[in-house]
Structure formats: C-alpha cells, structure tokens
Scaffold this motif. Sequence first.
Motif, PDB file in Angstrom:
ATOM      1  N   ARG A  91      12.779  30.749  -7.591  1.00  0.00           N
ATOM      2  CA  ARG A  91      12.637  29.522  -6.814  1.00  0.00           C
ATOM      3  C   ARG A  91      11.944  28.424  -7.616  1.00  0.00           C
ATOM      4  O   ARG A  91      12.323  27.252  -7.549  1.00  0.00           O
ATOM      5  CB  ARG A  91      11.856  29.810  -5.534  1.00  0.00           C
ATOM      6  CG  ARG A  91      12.569  30.735  -4.570  1.00  0.00           C
ATOM      7  CD  ARG A  91      11.953  30.632  -3.207  1.00  0.00           C
ATOM      8  NE  ARG A  91      12.250  31.765  -2.352  1.00  0.00           N
ATOM      9  CZ  ARG A  91      12.048  31.757  -1.048  1.00  0.00           C
ATOM     10  NH1 ARG A  91      11.533  30.697  -0.455  1.00  0.00           N
ATOM     11  NH2 ARG A  91      12.339  32.817  -0.314  1.00  0.00           N
ATOM     12  N   HIS A 140      21.131  21.903  -2.426  1.00  0.00           N
ATOM     13  CA  HIS A 140      20.634  22.720  -1.331  1.00  0.00           C
ATOM     14  C   HIS A 140      19.843  21.885  -0.330  1.00  0.00           C
ATOM     15  O   HIS A 140      20.034  22.007   0.888  1.00  0.00           O
ATOM     16  CB  HIS A 140      19.761  23.851  -1.891  1.00  0.00           C
ATOM     17  CG  HIS A 140      19.235  24.767  -0.850  1.00  0.00           C
ATOM     18  ND1 HIS A 140      17.894  25.054  -0.707  1.00  0.00           N
ATOM     19  CD2 HIS A 140      19.858  25.468   0.137  1.00  0.00           C
ATOM     20  CE1 HIS A 140      17.721  25.886   0.294  1.00  0.00           C
ATOM     21  NE2 HIS A 140      18.895  26.158   0.827  1.00  0.00           N
ATOM     22  N   LEU A 171      19.609  31.593  -0.289  1.00  0.00           N
ATOM     23  CA  LEU A 171      19.367  30.709   0.849  1.00  0.00           C
ATOM     24  C   LEU A 171      20.584  29.819   1.130  1.00  0.00           C
ATOM     25  O   LEU A 171      20.853  29.476   2.285  1.00  0.00           O
ATOM     26  CB  LEU A 171      18.126  29.852   0.601  1.00  0.00           C
ATOM     27  CG  LEU A 171      16.797  30.610   0.543  1.00  0.00           C
ATOM     28  CD1 LEU A 171      15.673  29.676   0.113  1.00  0.00           C
ATOM     29  CD2 LEU A 171      16.478  31.235   1.895  1.00  0.00           C
ATOM     30  N   SER A 174      23.017  31.881   3.052  1.00  0.00           N
ATOM     31  CA  SER A 174      22.593  31.912   4.450  1.00  0.00           C
ATOM     32  C   SER A 174      22.929  30.597   5.154  1.00  0.00           C
ATOM     33  O   SER A 174      23.334  30.592   6.321  1.00  0.00           O
ATOM     34  CB  SER A 174      21.091  32.183   4.530  1.00  0.00           C
ATOM     35  OG  SER A 174      20.640  32.171   5.866  1.00  0.00           O
ATOM     36  N   PHE A 203      15.548  39.808   2.114  1.00  0.00           N
ATOM     37  CA  PHE A 203      15.797  38.620   2.929  1.00  0.00           C
ATOM     38  C   PHE A 203      15.941  39.056   4.389  1.00  0.00           C
ATOM     39  O   PHE A 203      17.031  39.208   4.921  1.00  0.00           O
ATOM     40  CB  PHE A 203      17.061  37.925   2.426  1.00  0.00           C
ATOM     41  CG  PHE A 203      17.295  36.542   2.953  1.00  0.00           C
ATOM     42  CD1 PHE A 203      16.355  35.886   3.726  1.00  0.00           C
ATOM     43  CD2 PHE A 203      18.484  35.887   2.654  1.00  0.00           C
ATOM     44  CE1 PHE A 203      16.582  34.609   4.203  1.00  0.00           C
ATOM     45  CE2 PHE A 203      18.718  34.614   3.118  1.00  0.00           C
ATOM     46  CZ  PHE A 203      17.770  33.970   3.899  1.00  0.00           C
TER      47      PHE A 203
END
Length: 224
Positions: A91, A140, A171, A174, A203
């Motif tokens: 990240r 994102h 992410l 998702s 996750f």
Amino acid sequence: MSQPATRTSRIVAQYRRYLDASDSLEFFRTVNESYTVETLLTLLRRGDHESRRASALALSMVGDVRAAEALGHRLCDRDRGVRLMADDAFRAILVRDAAPSHHQNLLQVMHLNDGGEFAAALTPAMVLVQQAPRYAEAHHQLAIAYLGLQEYASADCAFRNCLWQCRFHYLAWSGLADCRRAFGDQREALKHLHRAIAICPDFESARIQARAIRRSLNRNPPTH
C-alpha cells in the motif's frame, strides 16, 4: 561482497533490533545504506520467514514500483507476519508511486474520500489521473469518488484502469464487485471477490461479502 547467508542474517538482526526498539529511522538508515531494492526483492522471494518479514518492512520504506508485484505475491505468503508486512509495504508503494506533487495531490484526494466528501474529491482525482495516467492509486481513488456518488459505470471503468496498472490491487477487485452488485450481477461480483481473496487471504470484509452473496444466490437460484 557478503555472501547471501551473511546478508540475510544481517537484515534479520536489524529487524530484531527494530522490533525491540521500534526505531524506524535507524532501521531505515541501516537498510538504505546496506541494501539495494534488488537485494531486498531477492530476500523477499527466497529468504526464510524472518528474512521475508524484514525485507517487506524495508521495502515499505525504500521500495519503489519495481517491488509492487513481488509484494503482491507475498500477500498470500504462508507466514501471517510476512503477509501483514507485505500488505503495509504494498500500500505504501502504491501511494508514493508518483512525482512528489502528484503524491501530495493524491493524499488530498484520499483525505476527501475518507471523509465521505466524494463530490469534492472527484475533480482533483480526475485531474490527477490525467496528469499521471500510470498512477494506479490515483485511478483507485477516482473510482472510490465515483462509487460514493453512485456513478457505477464510471467507477467500474476507473477500477479497471487501476487494475490495468496493478493487477494485485485487491481493493480495486472488491470495488469492481461493488459495481457489479449495483448492476444486479451477483455472480460476477462473487468472481471479483474471489479474485480479491485469492490475492489477499486476510481480506476479511471481502469474505463476509462473498458469503452474503452465496447465501443470496442459494436462496434465489437462477430460473431458466
């Protein structure tokens, strides 16, 4: 030049000192002086569990986009400590993978999105992806703004652009599932969630969503 075993034991010793003293600046200094990104990536791939943890922590401080894929693979490492360190590093690298001015702009967009100010985040996020089209995290954050505004088609496109730049961005997988659910496509949403979980087994929110979709599909099977 030091042999691999010597270099491995050295970074493990530095990592243990970091755990004892919580001195991140000293760990950064010693790693930055002693290791290249390439060496850390080798340790991440081939080292024992402590070496993999140490190299993932080091990459969170000194790594660049070259490390993103290797860290993505370690998100499902057999050792939970490696997974956690790899996630933090992954990240961190995605956020700083840009020029300093773009990085600062991203942080502003992230702050707005985190506060639910999606309309305010939208324009600076759009500008940022135009200025830095290969900045995965910018795509994102743009997708998050669109999703918060319930502009699902635009969000779907932005999530896919993010994944085009970084296929391990769980992410974003998702987020794609959220879009598919908004479109009423539960089965496709489930596929995206399974992809996110395959990348990052820890996750948990994706697991919860996947279980809810499976229960819904079992209660309401498709008719022909």
